[in-house]
Design an enzyme around this catalytic site. Structure first.
Site, PDB file in Angstrom:
ATOM      1  CB  SER A  43      33.220  46.902  36.583  1.00 28.94           C
ATOM      2  OG  SER A  43      32.529  46.586  37.995  1.00 28.94           O
TER       3      SER A  43
ATOM      4  CE  LYS B 244      32.228  42.811  36.498  1.00 29.48           C
ATOM      5  NZ  LYS B 244      31.780  43.480  37.843  1.00 29.48           N
TER       6      LYS B 244
ATOM      7  CE  LYS C 187      30.386  50.961  34.727  1.00 26.14           C
ATOM      8  NZ  LYS C 187      31.270  49.825  35.632  1.00 26.14           N
TER       9      LYS C 187
END
Length: 302
Positions: free
Chosen positions: A96, A171, A239
Protein backbone atom coordinates in the site's frame (compact mmCIF):
# COMPACT_ATOMS: atom_id res chain seq x y z
CA UNK A 1 3.12 -23.66 -12.59
CA UNK A 2 5.00 -20.37 -12.41
CA UNK A 3 8.33 -19.39 -10.89
CA UNK A 4 7.40 -16.55 -8.55
CA UNK A 5 9.65 -14.15 -6.67
CA UNK A 6 7.96 -12.87 -3.50
CA UNK A 7 9.70 -10.00 -1.70
CA UNK A 8 8.21 -8.94 1.65
CA UNK A 9 7.40 -11.86 3.94
CA UNK A 10 5.85 -9.98 6.85
CA UNK A 11 2.64 -10.75 8.75
CA UNK A 12 0.52 -10.75 5.60
CA UNK A 13 3.09 -11.47 2.91
CA UNK A 14 4.16 -14.77 4.46
CA UNK A 15 0.58 -16.05 4.48
CA UNK A 16 0.03 -14.98 0.89
CA UNK A 17 3.25 -16.65 -0.19
CA UNK A 18 2.19 -19.82 1.59
CA UNK A 19 -1.00 -20.03 -0.46
CA UNK A 20 1.02 -19.73 -3.67
CA UNK A 21 3.30 -22.58 -2.58
CA UNK A 22 0.28 -24.69 -1.65
CA UNK A 23 -1.09 -24.09 -5.15
CA UNK A 24 2.06 -25.65 -6.62
CA UNK A 25 4.05 -22.56 -7.61
CA UNK A 26 7.82 -22.43 -7.20
CA UNK A 27 8.61 -19.55 -4.84
CA UNK A 28 11.82 -17.52 -4.52
CA UNK A 29 12.58 -14.74 -2.06
CA UNK A 30 15.24 -12.70 -0.32
CA UNK A 31 15.44 -11.32 3.18
CA UNK A 32 14.23 -7.70 3.15
CA UNK A 33 14.35 -6.46 6.76
CA UNK A 34 12.19 -9.43 7.82
CA UNK A 35 13.64 -12.96 8.21
CA UNK A 36 11.92 -15.58 6.07
CA UNK A 37 9.61 -17.74 8.22
CA UNK A 38 11.07 -21.19 8.78
CA UNK A 39 7.77 -22.84 7.85
CA UNK A 40 7.92 -21.34 4.36
CA UNK A 41 11.47 -22.59 3.81
CA UNK A 42 10.41 -26.04 4.99
CA UNK A 43 7.61 -25.99 2.41
CA UNK A 44 9.97 -25.19 -0.45
CA UNK A 45 10.72 -21.45 -0.45
CA UNK A 46 14.10 -20.80 -2.08
CA UNK A 47 16.13 -17.92 -0.63
CA UNK A 48 18.57 -15.72 -2.56
CA UNK A 49 21.00 -13.00 -1.40
CA UNK A 50 19.49 -10.20 -3.49
CA UNK A 51 16.36 -9.00 -5.26
CA UNK A 52 18.24 -9.22 -8.53
CA UNK A 53 18.88 -12.95 -8.07
CA UNK A 54 15.24 -13.49 -7.10
CA UNK A 55 14.24 -11.81 -10.36
CA UNK A 56 16.68 -13.81 -12.47
CA UNK A 57 15.11 -17.02 -11.10
CA UNK A 58 11.49 -15.89 -11.50
CA UNK A 59 8.98 -15.14 -14.25
CA UNK A 60 6.71 -13.17 -11.92
CA UNK A 61 7.82 -10.89 -9.07
CA UNK A 62 5.47 -9.88 -6.25
CA UNK A 63 6.33 -7.25 -3.66
CA UNK A 64 4.52 -6.79 -0.33
CA UNK A 65 6.48 -4.06 1.47
CA UNK A 66 5.70 -1.47 4.17
CA UNK A 67 5.89 1.85 2.31
CA UNK A 68 6.79 3.74 -0.87
CA UNK A 69 10.57 4.05 -0.25
CA UNK A 70 10.98 0.28 0.19
CA UNK A 71 9.02 -0.47 -2.98
CA UNK A 72 11.03 2.09 -4.96
CA UNK A 73 14.26 0.60 -3.60
CA UNK A 74 13.34 -2.93 -4.67
CA UNK A 75 11.67 -2.17 -8.00
CA UNK A 76 13.57 0.81 -9.43
CA UNK A 77 16.46 1.44 -7.03
CA UNK A 78 20.17 1.17 -7.85
CA UNK A 79 20.32 -2.37 -6.47
CA UNK A 80 16.75 -3.33 -7.38
CA UNK A 81 15.25 -5.79 -9.79
CA UNK A 82 15.82 -3.46 -12.75
CA UNK A 83 19.40 -4.72 -12.82
CA UNK A 84 18.08 -8.07 -14.00
CA UNK A 85 16.49 -8.76 -17.37
CA UNK A 86 12.81 -7.88 -17.07
CA UNK A 87 11.62 -8.30 -20.63
CA UNK A 88 8.46 -10.42 -20.66
CA UNK A 89 8.18 -10.66 -16.88
CA UNK A 90 5.17 -9.66 -14.76
CA UNK A 91 5.74 -7.37 -11.77
CA UNK A 92 2.99 -7.14 -9.14
CA UNK A 93 3.18 -4.70 -6.22
CA UNK A 94 0.72 -5.65 -3.48
CA UNK A 95 2.01 -3.08 -0.99
CA UNK A 96 0.00 0.00 0.00
CA UNK A 97 1.93 3.01 -1.30
CA UNK A 98 1.57 6.38 -3.04
CA UNK A 99 -0.63 6.31 -6.18
CA UNK A 100 1.58 8.99 -7.75
CA UNK A 101 4.77 7.03 -7.08
CA UNK A 102 3.08 3.88 -8.37
CA UNK A 103 2.29 5.46 -11.74
CA UNK A 104 5.93 6.55 -12.03
CA UNK A 105 7.23 3.09 -11.08
CA UNK A 106 4.90 1.49 -13.64
CA UNK A 107 6.18 3.79 -16.41
CA UNK A 108 9.80 2.99 -15.59
CA UNK A 109 9.24 -0.76 -15.49
CA UNK A 110 7.13 -0.89 -18.64
CA UNK A 111 9.99 0.79 -20.54
CA UNK A 112 12.06 -2.28 -19.61
CA UNK A 113 9.60 -4.55 -21.41
CA UNK A 114 7.61 -6.02 -18.51
CA UNK A 115 3.99 -5.89 -17.41
CA UNK A 116 3.09 -4.16 -14.14
CA UNK A 117 0.06 -4.35 -11.83
CA UNK A 118 -0.44 -2.46 -8.58
CA UNK A 119 -2.65 -4.64 -6.40
CA UNK A 120 -2.94 -3.44 -2.79
CA UNK A 121 -5.08 -5.57 -0.51
CA UNK A 122 -7.59 -5.20 2.30
CA UNK A 123 -8.54 -7.79 4.87
CA UNK A 124 -5.61 -7.81 7.27
CA UNK A 125 -3.88 -10.85 8.69
CA UNK A 126 -7.15 -12.81 8.88
CA UNK A 127 -7.85 -12.22 5.19
CA UNK A 128 -4.29 -13.19 4.29
CA UNK A 129 -4.51 -16.41 6.31
CA UNK A 130 -7.89 -17.37 4.88
CA UNK A 131 -7.12 -16.28 1.30
CA UNK A 132 -10.13 -13.94 1.41
CA UNK A 133 -8.35 -10.65 0.73
CA UNK A 134 -9.98 -7.91 -1.31
CA UNK A 135 -7.54 -6.99 -4.07
CA UNK A 136 -7.73 -3.63 -5.87
CA UNK A 137 -5.85 -3.65 -9.15
CA UNK A 138 -4.39 -1.08 -11.51
CA UNK A 139 -2.71 -1.86 -14.83
CA UNK A 140 -3.36 -2.80 -18.43
CA UNK A 141 -5.93 -5.44 -19.35
CA UNK A 142 -3.11 -7.73 -20.45
CA UNK A 143 -1.17 -7.37 -17.19
CA UNK A 144 -4.31 -7.87 -15.08
CA UNK A 145 -5.26 -11.00 -17.02
CA UNK A 146 -1.80 -12.46 -16.40
CA UNK A 147 -2.01 -11.72 -12.69
CA UNK A 148 -5.63 -12.79 -12.09
CA UNK A 149 -4.97 -16.54 -11.56
CA UNK A 150 -2.55 -15.65 -8.75
CA UNK A 151 -4.96 -13.17 -7.19
CA UNK A 152 -7.63 -15.87 -7.14
CA UNK A 153 -5.34 -17.98 -4.97
CA UNK A 154 -4.83 -15.18 -2.42
CA UNK A 155 -8.17 -13.38 -2.38
CA UNK A 156 -11.89 -13.33 -3.14
CA UNK A 157 -13.04 -9.84 -4.11
CA UNK A 158 -10.77 -8.91 -7.03
CA UNK A 159 -11.44 -5.71 -8.94
CA UNK A 160 -9.61 -4.23 -11.93
CA UNK A 161 -10.09 -0.53 -11.17
CA UNK A 162 -8.23 0.95 -14.15
CA UNK A 163 -4.78 2.08 -15.25
CA UNK A 164 -1.61 1.72 -13.16
CA UNK A 165 -1.96 3.61 -9.90
CA UNK A 166 -5.74 3.31 -9.62
CA UNK A 167 -5.47 0.21 -7.45
CA UNK A 168 -3.53 2.30 -4.95
CA UNK A 169 -6.11 5.08 -5.21
CA UNK A 170 -8.84 2.58 -4.31
CA UNK A 171 -6.78 1.32 -1.36
CA UNK A 172 -6.29 4.85 -0.03
CA UNK A 173 -10.06 5.36 -0.24
CA UNK A 174 -10.54 2.06 1.62
CA UNK A 175 -8.20 3.14 4.40
CA UNK A 176 -10.01 6.45 4.82
CA UNK A 177 -13.32 4.62 5.32
CA UNK A 178 -11.86 2.02 7.70
CA UNK A 179 -10.03 4.61 9.82
CA UNK A 180 -13.04 6.87 10.22
CA UNK A 181 -15.26 3.91 11.11
CA UNK A 182 -12.80 2.75 13.76
CA UNK A 183 -12.78 6.27 15.20
CA UNK A 184 -16.59 6.38 15.19
CA UNK A 185 -16.89 3.00 16.94
CA UNK A 186 -14.28 4.00 19.52
CA UNK A 187 -16.07 7.27 20.30
CA UNK A 188 -19.47 5.57 20.51
CA UNK A 189 -18.32 2.82 22.88
CA UNK A 190 -16.40 5.17 25.17
CA UNK A 191 -19.43 7.49 25.26
CA UNK A 192 -21.77 4.62 26.10
CA UNK A 193 -19.49 3.24 28.78
CA UNK A 194 -18.86 6.56 30.53
CA UNK A 195 -22.59 7.35 30.37
CA UNK A 196 -23.17 4.25 32.49
CA UNK A 197 -24.30 1.69 29.91
CA UNK A 198 -22.75 -1.74 29.38
CA UNK A 199 -20.67 -1.27 26.18
CA UNK A 200 -21.02 -4.93 25.30
CA UNK A 201 -24.82 -4.71 25.31
CA UNK A 202 -24.73 -1.39 23.49
CA UNK A 203 -22.64 -2.99 20.76
CA UNK A 204 -25.14 -5.87 20.51
CA UNK A 205 -27.99 -3.39 20.16
CA UNK A 206 -26.19 -1.40 17.47
CA UNK A 207 -25.35 -4.55 15.52
CA UNK A 208 -29.07 -4.97 14.86
CA UNK A 209 -29.58 -1.49 13.50
CA UNK A 210 -28.42 0.88 10.78
CA UNK A 211 -25.12 1.47 12.62
CA UNK A 212 -24.13 -2.16 12.06
CA UNK A 213 -20.81 -2.63 10.28
CA UNK A 214 -17.87 -5.02 10.02
CA UNK A 215 -15.82 -2.53 12.04
CA UNK A 216 -18.40 -2.51 14.86
CA UNK A 217 -18.54 -6.30 14.73
CA UNK A 218 -14.81 -7.06 14.73
CA UNK A 219 -13.03 -4.00 16.07
CA UNK A 220 -15.78 -3.09 18.51
CA UNK A 221 -15.37 -6.51 20.11
CA UNK A 222 -11.59 -6.02 20.28
CA UNK A 223 -12.04 -2.67 22.01
CA UNK A 224 -14.35 -4.18 24.63
CA UNK A 225 -12.24 -7.33 25.14
CA UNK A 226 -8.95 -5.34 25.09
CA UNK A 227 -7.44 -7.64 22.45
CA UNK A 228 -5.03 -5.40 20.54
CA UNK A 229 -2.62 -7.94 19.07
CA UNK A 230 -1.95 -6.64 15.55
CA UNK A 231 -4.03 -7.73 12.63
CA UNK A 232 -3.16 -4.40 11.02
CA UNK A 233 -0.80 -2.13 12.93
CA UNK A 234 -1.60 1.47 13.80
CA UNK A 235 1.73 2.64 12.38
CA UNK A 236 0.81 1.21 8.97
CA UNK A 237 -2.66 2.74 9.00
CA UNK A 238 -1.08 6.04 10.05
CA UNK A 239 1.14 5.75 6.97
CA UNK A 240 -1.89 5.10 4.77
CA UNK A 241 -3.67 8.21 6.05
CA UNK A 242 -0.51 10.21 5.39
CA UNK A 243 -0.69 8.97 1.80
CA UNK A 244 -4.34 10.01 1.65
CA UNK A 245 -3.63 13.52 2.90
CA UNK A 246 -0.61 13.94 0.63
CA UNK A 247 -2.57 12.80 -2.43
CA UNK A 248 -5.51 15.00 -1.45
CA UNK A 249 -3.22 18.01 -1.26
CA UNK A 250 -1.92 17.27 -4.77
CA UNK A 251 -5.45 17.32 -6.23
CA UNK A 252 -6.98 19.99 -3.94
CA UNK A 253 -9.42 17.73 -2.10
CA UNK A 254 -10.50 18.52 1.46
CA UNK A 255 -10.36 15.57 3.90
CA UNK A 256 -11.06 17.18 7.30
CA UNK A 257 -12.10 14.01 9.14
CA UNK A 258 -9.18 12.05 7.71
CA UNK A 259 -6.84 14.75 9.01
CA UNK A 260 -8.45 14.54 12.45
CA UNK A 261 -8.07 10.75 12.56
CA UNK A 262 -4.46 11.05 11.40
CA UNK A 263 -3.79 13.32 14.38
CA UNK A 264 -5.31 10.76 16.73
CA UNK A 265 -3.00 8.14 15.23
CA UNK A 266 -0.09 10.55 15.76
CA UNK A 267 -1.06 10.51 19.43
CA UNK A 268 -1.15 6.69 19.35
CA UNK A 269 2.42 6.63 18.04
CA UNK A 270 3.50 9.08 20.75
CA UNK A 271 1.96 6.74 23.35
CA UNK A 272 3.92 3.75 22.00
CA UNK A 273 0.91 2.09 20.38
CA UNK A 274 2.30 1.91 16.83
CA UNK A 275 2.67 -1.87 16.83
CA UNK A 276 -0.78 -2.57 18.26
CA UNK A 277 -3.89 -3.27 16.18
CA UNK A 278 -5.60 -0.20 14.72
CA UNK A 279 -8.60 -0.91 16.96
CA UNK A 280 -6.35 0.36 19.78
CA UNK A 281 -7.21 3.85 18.55
CA UNK A 282 -9.86 3.59 21.27
CA UNK A 283 -7.12 3.99 23.88
CA UNK A 284 -6.50 7.58 22.78
CA UNK A 285 -10.23 8.37 22.92
CA UNK A 286 -10.21 6.88 26.42
CA UNK A 287 -7.22 9.00 27.43
CA UNK A 288 -8.92 12.17 26.17
CA UNK A 289 -12.11 11.17 28.01
CA UNK A 290 -10.37 10.10 31.24
CA UNK A 291 -12.28 6.84 31.05
CA UNK A 292 -11.47 3.27 30.05
CA UNK A 293 -13.99 0.74 28.81
CA UNK A 294 -14.13 -2.27 31.12
CA UNK A 295 -14.96 -5.21 28.88
CA UNK A 296 -15.07 -7.70 31.75
CA UNK A 297 -18.37 -6.51 33.19
CA UNK A 298 -19.29 -3.32 31.35
CA UNK A 299 -18.63 -1.09 34.37
CA UNK A 300 -16.75 2.19 34.10
CA UNK A 301 -13.23 2.92 35.22
CA UNK A 302 -12.36 6.52 36.08
Amino acid sequence: MSKIGFIGLGIMGAQMAGHLIDAGHELHSTVHNTPAPTWLVERGLVLHPSAREVTENSDIIITMLPDTPQVEEVLVGADGIGNATLKGKLIIDMSSISPVATADIAAQLEKLGCDFVDAPVSGGEVGAKNATLSIMCGGSDKAFSRALPLFEIMGKNITHVGAAGTGQTAKVANQIIVALNIQAVAEALVFASKAGADPRRVREALMGGFASSKILEVHGERMIDRTFDPGFRIKLHHKDLRLALSSAQDISVSLPNTASCHQLMNACLAQGLGDTDHSALVRIIELLSDHQIDGANGSQQP
